[in-house]
Design an enzyme around this catalytic site. Structure first.
Site, PDB file in Angstrom:
ATOM      1  NE  ARG A   1     -22.970   6.940 -44.359  1.00  0.00           N
ATOM      2  CZ  ARG A   1     -23.444   6.428 -43.408  1.00  0.00           C
ATOM      3  NH1 ARG A   1     -22.933   5.442 -42.342  1.00  0.00           N
ATOM      4  NH2 ARG A   1     -24.835   6.475 -43.229  1.00  0.00           N
TER       5      ARG A   1
ATOM      6  CG  ASP B   1     -21.895   0.756 -38.510  1.00  0.00           C
ATOM      7  OD1 ASP B   1     -22.059   1.811 -37.942  1.00  0.00           O
ATOM      8  OD2 ASP B   1     -22.499   0.473 -39.594  1.00  0.00           O
TER       9      ASP B   1
ATOM     10  CE1 TYR C   1       0.747   0.258   4.444  1.00  0.00           C
ATOM     11  CE2 TYR C   1      -0.456  -1.961   4.450  1.00  0.00           C
ATOM     12  CZ  TYR C   1       0.321  -1.005   4.937  1.00  0.00           C
ATOM     13  OH  TYR C   1       0.594  -1.347   6.296  1.00  0.00           O
TER      14      TYR C   1
ATOM     15  NE  ARG D   1     -22.062   9.546 -40.177  1.00  0.00           N
ATOM     16  CZ  ARG D   1     -22.126   8.402 -40.098  1.00  0.00           C
ATOM     17  NH1 ARG D   1     -21.219   7.593 -39.704  1.00  0.00           N
ATOM     18  NH2 ARG D   1     -23.392   7.813 -39.927  1.00  0.00           N
TER      19      ARG D   1
ATOM     20  CG  PHE E   1     -20.013  -2.889 -47.010  1.00  0.00           C
ATOM     21  CD1 PHE E   1     -19.714  -2.407 -45.951  1.00  0.00           C
ATOM     22  CD2 PHE E   1     -21.340  -2.624 -47.516  1.00  0.00           C
ATOM     23  CE1 PHE E   1     -20.884  -1.853 -45.276  1.00  0.00           C
ATOM     24  CE2 PHE E   1     -22.188  -2.208 -47.061  1.00  0.00           C
ATOM     25  CZ  PHE E   1     -22.032  -1.820 -45.623  1.00  0.00           C
TER      26      PHE E   1
ATOM     27  CG  ASP F   1     -20.743   3.975 -40.628  1.00  0.00           C
ATOM     28  OD1 ASP F   1     -21.285   4.468 -39.454  1.00  0.00           O
ATOM     29  OD2 ASP F   1     -21.353   2.951 -41.298  1.00  0.00           O
TER      30      ASP F   1
HETATM   31  N1  PH2 Z   1     -22.583   2.097 -45.192  1.00  0.00           N
HETATM   32  C1  PH2 Z   1     -23.688   2.337 -45.257  1.00  0.00           C
HETATM   33  C2  PH2 Z   1     -24.441   2.202 -46.417  1.00  0.00           C
HETATM   34  N2  PH2 Z   1     -23.914   1.653 -47.568  1.00  0.00           N
HETATM   35  N3  PH2 Z   1     -22.205   0.921 -48.661  1.00  0.00           N
HETATM   36  C3  PH2 Z   1     -20.964   0.386 -48.743  1.00  0.00           C
HETATM   37  N4  PH2 Z   1     -20.569   0.038 -49.946  1.00  0.00           N
HETATM   38  N5  PH2 Z   1     -20.145   0.692 -47.601  1.00  0.00           N
HETATM   39  C4  PH2 Z   1     -20.584   1.048 -46.518  1.00  0.00           C
HETATM   40  O1  PH2 Z   1     -19.627   1.396 -45.691  1.00  0.00           O
HETATM   41  C5  PH2 Z   1     -21.948   1.558 -46.414  1.00  0.00           C
HETATM   42  C6  PH2 Z   1     -22.668   1.219 -47.431  1.00  0.00           C
HETATM   43  C7  PH2 Z   1     -24.438   2.522 -43.939  1.00  0.00           C
HETATM   44  O2  PH2 Z   1     -23.588   2.555 -42.918  1.00  0.00           O
HETATM   45 MG    MG Z   2     -23.053   1.734 -41.092  1.00  0.00          MG
HETATM   46 MG    MG Z   3     -22.936   3.727 -38.249  1.00  0.00          MG
END
Ligand code: PH2
Ligand code: MG
Ligand code: MG
Length: 315
Positions: free
Chosen positions: A237, A242, A78, A228, A268, A240
Site C-alpha cells: 500500500r 491505523d 455578544y 491508497r 513495526f 496505511d
Molecule cells: N502493515 C500491514 C501488514 N504488514 N508489515 C509491515 N512491516 N509494516 C506494515 O505497516 C504492515 C505490514 C497491514 O496494514
Molecule cells: Mg494496517
Molecule cells: Mg489500515
C-alpha cells in the site's frame, strides 16, 4: 420564519441540558436572525453570486459570575461574537451548511466561558425549484476535552518517505488534531500478505477533539489522497494509517476496533512507539515497552535515522 420550515441536520439529543460544575442548569445567551451574505454552496451560481445566510446560536454558560460582578469580562460579549460569526459566514466558501454550522460552533466554543452551543444556519433563498420557505441545518456541540491517540503509519509503494512526511503534514492540518509526538522512522520487512517490498513505518501521537469515527474517516481520506487502493488484505500500500489507541477506549465495531487488535504483536508498531513513549500502555494489554522487549532481535525492523518526518516532538 416562513410557512413551511424544513430542517435537515442533527436532532437535538434528548435528556438533560448541560450543567455547570455545581450541577446548576446552564444559562443561555441567544443571538437570532444574524443575516450575512456568503458564497457557500455546491452550485457554481451560489459560489459566484452569493446569497443571504441566517444564523441562530444559543450559547450555554454559567452567567452567575457576570451577574454577581456586573462585569462583561465574566461572560460572552455578544456584540463581538456577532461580528466574529458574521466574519465566518463572509469567509472562505464551503460546500455544505453542515460545514458552515461546524465552523460557527467552533467560533462560539472559542469563547472560553461557553460550555455548549446550538447553531442553526438557514439558507432561506436556497436555489430549489419548489416553493420552499426555508432550509436550515442545526447542530449541537459541546466543548470536548482533547484525547491522546496513537496512530501507526506505513508505506511500501511509491515515494515512501515523501508520502509519510506528507501524511504527517495532513494530520497536523486537520481541525481538532494536534501532533504531540513523532517516533523515529523504521524500515521493516512485510508482516503477512503476499510477497511485497519493505515498509517505512512510524508512530504518531496526537491530541484530538475528534471522535474516533471522525478521526478514522479523516485518516482514510488521507490514505485515499495518497493513492491508497483497497484490493488485497495486507497487500502492498501507498499509505496505511491505523488508529492504535484512542485514550483508554476499548471497543469493537464492524469498522473500528480499539485498541488495534494486532498492535500487541507488531514489531513495526511496538518498537517505534516504545522509543517515542517508554511509559505508554496498550489499554487492556500492558506496557508497550514490555511488549517491545519481548520481540526477538528486533524482528525485521531496522532503524532509519536518515529519514526525518518533521520537527522533533515537543517543538
Ligand atoms: N502493515 C500491514 C501488514 N504488514 N508489515 C509491515 N512491516 N509494516 C506494515 O505497516 C504492515 C505490514 C497491514 O496494514
Ligand atoms: Mg494496517
Ligand atoms: Mg489500515
Amino acid at each position: 420564519m416562513g410557512r413551511c420550515p424544513v430542517t435537515a441536520g442533527s436532532l437535538r439529543p434528548a435528556g438533560r441540558p448541560p450543567a455547570a460544575e455545581d450541577g446548576h442548569e446552564l444559562d443561555v445567551i441567544r443571538l437570532e436572525g444574524l443575516r450575512v451574505k456568503g458564497f457557500h454552496g455546491v452550485l457554481e451560481s451560489e459560489r459566484r453570486e452569493g446569497q443571504d445566510f441566517v444564523v441562530d446560536v444559543a450559547l450555554r454558560l454559567d452567567t452567575r459570575p457576570a451577574a454577581a460582578l456586573d462585569a462583561l469580562d465574566q461572560t460572552v460579549d455578544y456584540g463581538a461574537l456577532a461580528v466574529g460569526l458574521a466574519d465566518v459566514v463572509r469567509g472562505e466558501p464551503v460546500n455544505l451548511l453542515e460545514r458552515l454550522a461546524q465552523r460557527l460552533a467552533d467560533r462560539c466554543l472559542a469563547e472560553p466561558r461557553v460550555v455548549a452551543v446550538d447553531v442553526r444556519v438557514h439558507k432561506p433563498d436556497a436555489p430549489i425549484p419548489e416553493d420552499l420557505a426555508d432550509v436550515s441545518v442545526g447542530i449541537r456541540r459541546t466543548r470536548q476535552r482533547p484525547v491522546d491517540a496513537v496512530l501507526s503509519l506505513g508505506a511500501n509503494l511509491g515515494e515512501r518517505e515523501a508520502t509519510l512526511r506528507s501524511a504527517v503534514a495532513r494530520l497536523q492540518a486537520l481541525d481538532g488534531v494536534r501532533i504531540t509526538g513523532l517516533s523515529a522512522v523504521v524500515e521493516t520487512e512485510p508482516v503477512g500478505g503476499p510477497d511485497q517490498g519493505d515498509y517505512l513505518n512510524a508512530v504518531v501521537r496526537i491530541s484530538t477533539t475528534l471522535s474516533p469515527f471522525v478521526l478514522l474517516t479523516a485518516c482514510s481520506q488521507i490514505e485515499l489522497d495518497h493513492g491508497r487502493t483497497r484490493d488485497l488484505r495486507w497487500g502492498p500500500r501507498a499509505l496505511d494509517i491505523d488508529i492504535i489507541t484512542y485514550g483508554d477506549l476499548v471497543t469493537s465495531t464492524p469498522t473500528l476496533e480499539l485498541p488495534h487488535p494486532r498492535a500487541a504483536e507488531r514489531a513495526f508498531v511496538l518498537l517505534p512507539w516504545a522509543g517515542l513513549d517508554p511509559a505508554a500502555e496498550l489499554p487492556g494489554v500492558g506496557r508497550v515497552a514490555d511488549l517491545a522487549a519481548r520481540i526477538p532481535q528486533g524482528q525485521g525492523v531496522r532503524p532509519r535515522p536518515d529519514v526525518q518526518l518533521g520537527a522533533p516532538a515537543g517543538s
